[in-house]
Design a protein around this motif. Sequence first.
Motif, PDB file in Angstrom:
ATOM      1  N   GLY A  14     -50.102 -57.295 -61.749  1.00  0.00           N
ATOM      2  CA  GLY A  14     -49.901 -55.848 -61.794  1.00  0.00           C
ATOM      3  C   GLY A  14     -48.572 -55.410 -61.218  1.00  0.00           C
ATOM      4  O   GLY A  14     -47.746 -56.218 -60.774  1.00  0.00           O
ATOM      5  N   MET A  15     -48.381 -54.097 -61.199  1.00  0.00           N
ATOM      6  CA  MET A  15     -47.125 -53.507 -60.754  1.00  0.00           C
ATOM      7  C   MET A  15     -47.379 -52.348 -59.799  1.00  0.00           C
ATOM      8  O   MET A  15     -48.331 -51.581 -59.968  1.00  0.00           O
ATOM      9  CB  MET A  15     -46.332 -52.981 -61.954  1.00  0.00           C
ATOM     10  CG  MET A  15     -45.790 -54.061 -62.874  1.00  0.00           C
ATOM     11  SD  MET A  15     -44.441 -55.002 -62.121  1.00  0.00           S
ATOM     12  CE  MET A  15     -43.182 -53.736 -61.995  1.00  0.00           C
ATOM     13  N   TYR A  35     -50.716 -50.367 -60.574  1.00  0.00           N
ATOM     14  CA  TYR A  35     -51.344 -50.547 -61.880  1.00  0.00           C
ATOM     15  C   TYR A  35     -51.730 -52.016 -61.953  1.00  0.00           C
ATOM     16  O   TYR A  35     -50.866 -52.892 -62.043  1.00  0.00           O
ATOM     17  CB  TYR A  35     -50.380 -50.212 -63.015  1.00  0.00           C
ATOM     18  CG  TYR A  35     -49.676 -48.879 -62.880  1.00  0.00           C
ATOM     19  CD1 TYR A  35     -50.394 -47.693 -62.804  1.00  0.00           C
ATOM     20  CD2 TYR A  35     -48.283 -48.813 -62.843  1.00  0.00           C
ATOM     21  CE1 TYR A  35     -49.750 -46.469 -62.685  1.00  0.00           C
ATOM     22  CE2 TYR A  35     -47.619 -47.602 -62.732  1.00  0.00           C
ATOM     23  CZ  TYR A  35     -48.353 -46.429 -62.649  1.00  0.00           C
ATOM     24  OH  TYR A  35     -47.705 -45.219 -62.536  1.00  0.00           O
ATOM     25  N   ASN A  36     -53.020 -52.302 -61.900  1.00  0.00           N
ATOM     26  CA  ASN A  36     -53.457 -53.691 -61.791  1.00  0.00           C
ATOM     27  C   ASN A  36     -53.726 -54.324 -63.147  1.00  0.00           C
ATOM     28  O   ASN A  36     -54.291 -53.692 -64.051  1.00  0.00           O
ATOM     29  CB  ASN A  36     -54.717 -53.792 -60.934  1.00  0.00           C
ATOM     30  CG  ASN A  36     -54.466 -53.384 -59.493  1.00  0.00           C
ATOM     31  OD1 ASN A  36     -53.327 -53.161 -59.092  1.00  0.00           O
ATOM     32  ND2 ASN A  36     -55.527 -53.292 -58.706  1.00  0.00           N
ATOM     33  N   VAL A  51     -50.519 -52.131 -68.136  1.00  0.00           N
ATOM     34  CA  VAL A  51     -50.129 -51.170 -67.102  1.00  0.00           C
ATOM     35  C   VAL A  51     -49.508 -49.945 -67.753  1.00  0.00           C
ATOM     36  O   VAL A  51     -49.243 -49.906 -68.954  1.00  0.00           O
ATOM     37  CB  VAL A  51     -49.125 -51.803 -66.107  1.00  0.00           C
ATOM     38  CG1 VAL A  51     -49.734 -53.017 -65.429  1.00  0.00           C
ATOM     39  CG2 VAL A  51     -47.814 -52.168 -66.802  1.00  0.00           C
ATOM     40  N   ASP A  52     -49.238 -48.948 -66.945  1.00  0.00           N
ATOM     41  CA  ASP A  52     -48.571 -47.731 -67.396  1.00  0.00           C
ATOM     42  C   ASP A  52     -47.217 -48.072 -68.015  1.00  0.00           C
ATOM     43  O   ASP A  52     -46.531 -49.003 -67.571  1.00  0.00           O
ATOM     44  CB  ASP A  52     -48.388 -46.790 -66.194  1.00  0.00           C
ATOM     45  CG  ASP A  52     -48.019 -45.385 -66.605  1.00  0.00           C
ATOM     46  OD1 ASP A  52     -46.851 -45.185 -66.994  1.00  0.00           O
ATOM     47  OD2 ASP A  52     -48.863 -44.484 -66.519  1.00  0.00           O
ATOM     48  N   CYS A 222     -62.134 -56.985 -58.755  1.00  0.00           N
ATOM     49  CA  CYS A 222     -60.749 -56.777 -59.192  1.00  0.00           C
ATOM     50  C   CYS A 222     -60.654 -55.430 -59.895  1.00  0.00           C
ATOM     51  O   CYS A 222     -60.987 -55.326 -61.085  1.00  0.00           O
ATOM     52  CB  CYS A 222     -60.304 -57.897 -60.126  1.00  0.00           C
ATOM     53  SG  CYS A 222     -60.136 -59.511 -59.333  1.00  0.00           S
ATOM     54  N   PRO A 223     -60.212 -54.394 -59.201  1.00  0.00           N
ATOM     55  CA  PRO A 223     -60.115 -53.063 -59.808  1.00  0.00           C
ATOM     56  C   PRO A 223     -58.781 -52.868 -60.516  1.00  0.00           C
ATOM     57  O   PRO A 223     -57.876 -53.705 -60.412  1.00  0.00           O
ATOM     58  CB  PRO A 223     -60.235 -52.135 -58.598  1.00  0.00           C
ATOM     59  CG  PRO A 223     -59.564 -52.913 -57.503  1.00  0.00           C
ATOM     60  CD  PRO A 223     -59.854 -54.378 -57.770  1.00  0.00           C
ATOM     61  N   LEU A 224     -58.637 -51.746 -61.193  1.00  0.00           N
ATOM     62  CA  LEU A 224     -57.397 -51.431 -61.892  1.00  0.00           C
ATOM     63  C   LEU A 224     -56.390 -50.674 -61.026  1.00  0.00           C
ATOM     64  O   LEU A 224     -55.256 -50.446 -61.458  1.00  0.00           O
ATOM     65  CB  LEU A 224     -57.698 -50.642 -63.169  1.00  0.00           C
ATOM     66  CG  LEU A 224     -58.352 -51.453 -64.291  1.00  0.00           C
ATOM     67  CD1 LEU A 224     -58.606 -50.588 -65.511  1.00  0.00           C
ATOM     68  CD2 LEU A 224     -57.502 -52.658 -64.672  1.00  0.00           C
TER      69      LEU A 224
END
Length: 392
Positions: A14-15, A35-36, A51-52, A222-224
Amino acid sequence: MAGTKIMEQIYYVGMDDRTIDLFESQYKVPEGVSYNSYVIMDEKIAVMDTVDSRATDGWLENVEEVLGGASPDLLVISHMEPDHSGSIEALVQKYPQMQLVGNAKTFTMLEQFFALDLTGRKVIVREGESIPLGKRSLQFFMAPMVHWPEVMVAYEPVGKILFSADGFGTFGALGQDKLRKAGGGDWAEEARRYYFNIVGKYGAPVQTLLKKAAKLDIAAICPLHGPVLTEDLGYHIGLYDTWSRYEAEEEGVVIAYASIHGHTAAAAKELAQIFRTKGEGKVEVYDLCRCDMSQAVAAAFRYDKMVLAAATYDGGLFPPMEDFLHHLKAKTYQKRRVGLVENATWAPMAAKVMQKLLEEMKDIRISEKIVTIRSALDPQDRTRLEELAESL
């Protein structure tokens, strides 16, 4: 940036976004947001969400580094909101053989966001179905309205991992600390603010999902958004159970005030001191004209009591208080004891309007000890504030 190894074969790619000022263009995020996204490196390689679009380039670098020259076989899409789906098009174009995994509603939304030819590339899953990856597999459970209708979660039984979509998410960038250790940081503060402002309206669907999760042996979540949860899972799941049943998390009182010239603010602060003198352990005061609304909303759900103090304005209610009450109603505020304080130099109306708005909510018990201040506090008002505190 390199991917972070969560466990054997599973990587966080993620970022962090520290440039964003408002999440969903309304919630302040001074510490940014994450953003996962995850990659499972098995016989079949699965990318878990994107991710976005604000972070596409860096995310693709993370994915490529973990892949090490390989190509992903699957992209699992658990949630189509743009902060997670924003880079789907880039990944689809980069890996033309990759298949996309979602449910029927996923692909309906996908067509609304992107003009992509996915002929032969759709894998539609239903409740309880599994996809083998090799050593590992993914089993899917639908989670409609947590908090969009297409949401689904995935369970990986070897690692006992729940990929929980927006569930168990938090605001805040992660830096190097992708995993939350026992006692590491105050997860609940930003998780609570995230939950009640993003997911809060949908308590019943969250309860349905928790019942499904209770049948699984879960060792990691593991969430987003926010850290991967690997310890104290009973604590985290327990909070979600409390929040989604709209029960108070703890005893305490929130005093939310909307003051024009300062006299209502003085009454609110006086009342806070009265509560503290009476031994109320937790007392939080929010100036609705200046505070972060999302924090005031989260606090209102956290405690079992609330007092609203507002001035009359244009024959009605001072708008910052009206806005706060509309936020609470939208998030299904309920099961609380509430006191009212109004202020007016002439024709007080604030309490009447507040009471009407509260009566539209479920199981709100309003104290009969309504306090009406005429302009500025006087000794009799202080006595009435004492009586109001006592009634709560």
